[in-house]
Structures are given as C-alpha cells and as structure tokens.
Design an enzyme around this catalytic site. Structure first.
Site, PDB file in Angstrom:
ATOM      1  N   SER A   1     -13.844  17.897  23.406  1.00  0.00           N
ATOM      2  CA  SER A   1     -12.518  17.435  23.047  1.00  0.00           C
ATOM      3  C   SER A   1     -11.597  17.204  24.240  1.00  0.00           C
ATOM      4  CB  SER A   1     -11.858  18.451  22.114  1.00  0.00           C
ATOM      5  OG  SER A   1     -11.674  19.684  22.781  1.00  0.00           O
TER       6      SER A   1
ATOM      7  N   SER B   1     -16.365  21.805  24.939  1.00  0.00           N
ATOM      8  CA  SER B   1     -15.348  20.775  25.202  1.00  0.00           C
ATOM      9  C   SER B   1     -14.945  20.588  26.653  1.00  0.00           C
ATOM     10  CB  SER B   1     -14.097  21.055  24.387  1.00  0.00           C
ATOM     11  OG  SER B   1     -14.287  20.562  23.088  1.00  0.00           O
TER      12      SER B   1
ATOM     13  N   LYS C   1      -4.528  19.722  29.782  1.00  0.00           N
ATOM     14  CA  LYS C   1      -4.881  19.358  28.396  1.00  0.00           C
ATOM     15  C   LYS C   1      -3.711  19.666  27.476  1.00  0.00           C
ATOM     16  CE  LYS C   1      -8.642  20.093  24.978  1.00  0.00           C
ATOM     17  NZ  LYS C   1      -9.912  20.796  24.708  1.00  0.00           N
TER      18      LYS C   1
HETATM   19  N1  GLN Z   1     -17.180  19.594  19.730  1.00  0.00           N
HETATM   20  C1  GLN Z   1     -16.993  20.937  19.284  1.00  0.00           C
HETATM   21  C2  GLN Z   1     -16.162  20.945  18.029  1.00  0.00           C
HETATM   22  O1  GLN Z   1     -15.857  19.920  17.556  1.00  0.00           O
HETATM   23  C3  GLN Z   1     -16.409  21.782  20.359  1.00  0.00           C
HETATM   24  C4  GLN Z   1     -14.970  21.606  20.538  1.00  0.00           C
HETATM   25  C5  GLN Z   1     -14.409  22.431  21.631  1.00  0.00           C
HETATM   26  O2  GLN Z   1     -15.119  23.017  22.447  1.00  0.00           O
HETATM   27  N2  GLN Z   1     -13.089  22.534  21.620  1.00  0.00           N
HETATM   28  O3  GLN Z   1     -15.796  21.957  17.527  1.00  0.00           O
END
Ligand code: GLN
Length: 474
Positions: free
Chosen positions: A151, A175, A76
């Site tokens: 994400s 995410s 990532k």
């Molecule tokens: N979707 C969540 C957010 O927007 C989690 C993101 C994540 O785990 N990095 O914060």
C-alpha cells in the site's frame, strides 16, 4: 535526485550544496513529474523551504546539525504531522488535520530532515497497488503503465522517481517490501516494536510497522537508527536502544548460514526464482553457507492474515463515525448520520475488510475463524523459530511477480491478496525482513529478493543486504 541521503547530508554539512538547493530540487522534480506519477497527496512547499533555510542558517552559524540535516523526505499519508492534512487515502478523513506528530516524523525532523509532503496509499493501507486510494492511483516511475505496488506505493514512487532519497512507509503484510521490489528500492520492515507506531494510523495493530524506502542499504540503516528505539508513547515499543544497523552494513556474511526457502519461492515467476538463486550464489561467494530448506507452514500465512488483519481493522476503523474525524454526512439522527458517513466515506476494499473482520469476530464464528487464525499464527512463528535453530537468515522472493498493470487484479481480490504470499509470514511472527533489488525481468522491471531474520536480529538483514547490493552495483 540520484545521490544517497548519507552523501547529500555530507555535502550539505560540508557546504558544497545547501538544504535550500536540495529542497528546491525535490520540489521542482515533483512539479515536473508528479502530475503523471501521483506520488503525493499533499506537498507543503512553503514549510519545506522554511525548514531548509533554518538548517542552512544553523550550518552557516557553525552549529552542529543532525545526520539528515537538509535531506528532503516524504511521509506516507497514514503518519500524522501536526496541522498537516492526513487522509490515509480515504474520503472519510478528508479535511482532518491531526493535532500531533508521529514519533518517527518527529525523530526525522530532529535529525534535520525536511518533510516535503504526504504520499499516496491504498485506503487505510489496504491493498497492493495504490489502486484502492480514494484519490487515484500512483504510477511506477520505471514503467508508468504498471502499478508501483502498495500500500505504500506513493512513498516508493517518491524515492524511485528521484524526488527524495528517503521516504517512510508502513508494512502490515508487505506494504513496504512489495512496492520496494516493484520499484527497485531497499524496503525494510523492522522487528515488531523496534520502531514506534505512535502517530501511525492503526490498520492492524499487532502487525503494523513503520520503515523506510531508500536507494542504499546504508541509508536504510541510518534512517532506521534515527527513527527506531524505545518510545514510551507506544505501549508495544521494545524498551531497548535502537539496534546498531549501520555498523552491520560492513560486516559481511562470512560464516552465516542462509536458508534458501522453497516456500518463499514456489509460485514465483521463473525469472524471479532465477534471481533469488543468483542472490544465494552471491552470498555463498561472500562466505555464507546456503542450506536448502522448506517451511510448509509459511503457506498458511495468507489465510491467517486475511482473517486477523480484517478483524483488527474492523475494530480500529470503528472510530470513524462522522463525529470525531473528517467527513460527516448530516442526517436527522446520530445512527443515520453514522451509517451515511461510513457508507459515503469508505471505499469498497475497506468495506470488504470491515465485513470480513466483523464476521470473523462474531459470536458463533469466533473460534472457527479468528481463533483458528491465531493458532495458525503461532504455528508459523514456531516453524520459523525451529528453522532458525539451523540457519541465521532466510532468503526467498519478495513477490511472486514483478509490477503488474493497472486493473489486472482489482476485480479479483484473491489474486491481489496473493501478492503478499511471501511477505506476510514476517508480519505474523513479528520478525524483521528486507527487500533488496537484485536485477530485472526481460521487460526491465525490477526484481526484489527478500531476506528474513529472527526477531531482534535486524542487523543480519543489513549485513546480507549490503553484500547483495555490492554485487548488483559491481
Ligand atoms: N497488501 C496487504 C493488504 O492489503 C498488506 C497491506 C499492508 O502491509 N499495509 O492488507
């Protein structure tokens, strides 16, 4: 590449294939399909080929190689590698080449893995679909009209499209688990502190954790053992050896008590609820006892998270000032340069989070927002601790829906935030959790069921995850 990391590494070590062939296969699959799917922001083909040749040479010379020798992996793009561009999906980091390598990446390389490239993400890992990436979204390989989740969407796509058997993501509020569910993969978020954050670009430091995407539970265990364990460069790292997870994969669930939690189910699509119930039945058939329970405090997680995570982000992202990293919008004085750089460099969701977080932390509102959210976090952790007096594990849905379409939720941030309803509690408590694919909806889109365990009992996830996996492949 349909083979698991473990069998690929075995085949390479046994010289039935080579690291070079595995790397070439990954690179040509990317050339063929990534124009459409856009899992990668950066592919380093030359470095990958060189690393693969070096592994093959060592094997030919009869040297002992690591357990992932020759296995291509994707990283990532919020994990740093010396000299390799790292953008975090943001314009503000464009052109930045980090001067060091994340511990997790270093440990993968030491185990013989071949990093192929850096994967797409929602900007600074804020989002649930990759639509917040400044470089355009990734597409779900199972149905390219759908999002892959986020994400860590690019990392999920890289494995689900069969480019590589393993990728790394980060999970702050879901995410890893949410894109794993959307793409039909195993996604594991470890106990906070089990896997080093050194070299993970900070979003919300008290919640962020690194973990793998894989196609098998055993691969997830192996990779997590390799990247896990104490790291003196991360002050929140648990000072203990990495937990034994591979061994747990064969342990079964006989005698375990599994709590089927209504607060990790209510609000999910009916087809998802059905699959979670089927997973409970499968665990019961394997010797577990299913206990129906409710933990209403979990419902408070979403609102606490969307104060705490933005609050920490507003502080962590203050470092992007146009001086030290990436983009700079030149102006006559420093303050004007800071403002112009941040205005041009951050996308709308990141700006929204910085504003929410700054507000929640501001004098006069601190107790009402940040303080309340911290108390709520404690309430949720206590409620989970109480539940674990009666059960060993919890079972629920990973997500309320299967993969959604592009544009379905971007205009309404609240509906996007609801994607994280069931995943957030584990982050707030610092507990481990895993999403395991367990069937599909009527359109053939994958459904993930979620296993949750108390802190430092990650082994239980692998024991139960392996049982569910064998049920699906039976
Ligand atoms: N979707 C969540 C957010 O927007 C989690 C993101 C994540 O785990 N990095 O914060």
């Amino acid at each position: 590449m349909t083979t698991s990391a473990i069998s690929l590494a075995q085949a390479i070590a046994a010289r039935t294939t080579t690291a070079a062939a595995a790397t070439d296969a990954a690179l040509s699959a990317i050339t063929e399909r990534d124009g459409e799917l856009h899992a990668f922001l950066h592919v380093d083909a030359d470095a990958a080929r060189q690393a693969a040749s070096a592994i093959d040479a060592r094997i030919a010379a009869g040297e002992t190689v690591g357990p992932l020798a020759g296995v291509p992996v994707a990283i990532k793009d919020n994990l740093v590698m010396t000299g390799v561009p790292t953008t975090c999906g943001s314009k503000i980091l464009e052109g930045w080449r980090p001067p060091y390598t994340a511990t997790v990446v270093e440990r993968l390389i030491d185990a013989g893995a071949i990093p192929i490239g850096k994967t797409n993400l929602d900007e600074f890992a804020m989002g649930s679909s990759t639509e917040n990436s400044a470089y355009g979204p990734s597409r779900n390989p199972i149905d390219p009209t759908k999002v892959p989740g986020g994400s860590s969407g690019g990392s999920a796509v890289a494995v689900a499209a069969g480019y590589v058997p393993v990728s790394l993501g980060s999970d702050t509020g879901g995410s890893i688990r949410q894109p794993a569910a959307f793409c039909g993969l195993i996604g594991y978020k470890p106990t906070y502190g089990h896997i080093s954050r050194y070299g993970l670009v900070a979003f919300s430091s008290s919640l962020d954790q690194v973990g793998p995407f894989t196609t098998t539970v055993a691969d997830s265990a192996l990779v997590s053992e390799i990247i896990g364990g104490h790291d003196h460069r991360d002050s929140t790292s648990i000072d203990a050896p990495a937990p034994s997870l591979l061994e747990a994969c064969g342990r079964g669930v006989a005698g375990l008590r599994v709590g089927l939690c209504s607060d990790l189910l209510d609000g999910a699509d009916a087809v998802i609820v059905d699959r979670v119930r089927a997973a409970a039945a499968a665990l019961e058939a394997a010797g577990a006892t299913i206990v129906d329970l409710a933990i209403p405090e979990l419902r408070l997680g979403l609102s606490a998270y969307y104060l705490l995570a933005p609050a920490e982000a507003s502080s962590n992202l203050a470092r992007y000032d146009g001086v030290r990293f990436g983009l700079r919008e030149e102006r006559d004085d420093v303050a004007a340069m800071n403002v112009a750089t941040r205005t041009a460099g951050f996308g709308p969701e990141v700006k929204r989070r910085i504003m929410l977080g700054t507000y929640a932390l501001s004098a006069g509102y601190y107790d009402a927002y940040y303080g309340q959210a911290q108390k709520t976090r404690r309430l949720i952790t206590n409620a989970l601790d109480a539940a674990y007096q009666g059960v060993d594990l919890l079972l629920g849905a990973t997500t309320p829906t299967t993969a959604f379409g592009f544009g379905d939720k971007v205009a309404d941030p609240l509906s996007m935030y609801l994607s994280d309803l069931f995943t957030i509690p584990s982050n707030l408590a610092g507990h481990p959790a895993m999403s395991v694919p367990f069937g599909t909806d009527s359109a053939g889109l994958p459904i993930g069921v979620q296993l949750l365990a108390p802190g430092r009992r990650d082994d239980l996830l692998f024991a139960a995850g392996a049982v569910l996996e064998s049920e699906v492949s039976a």
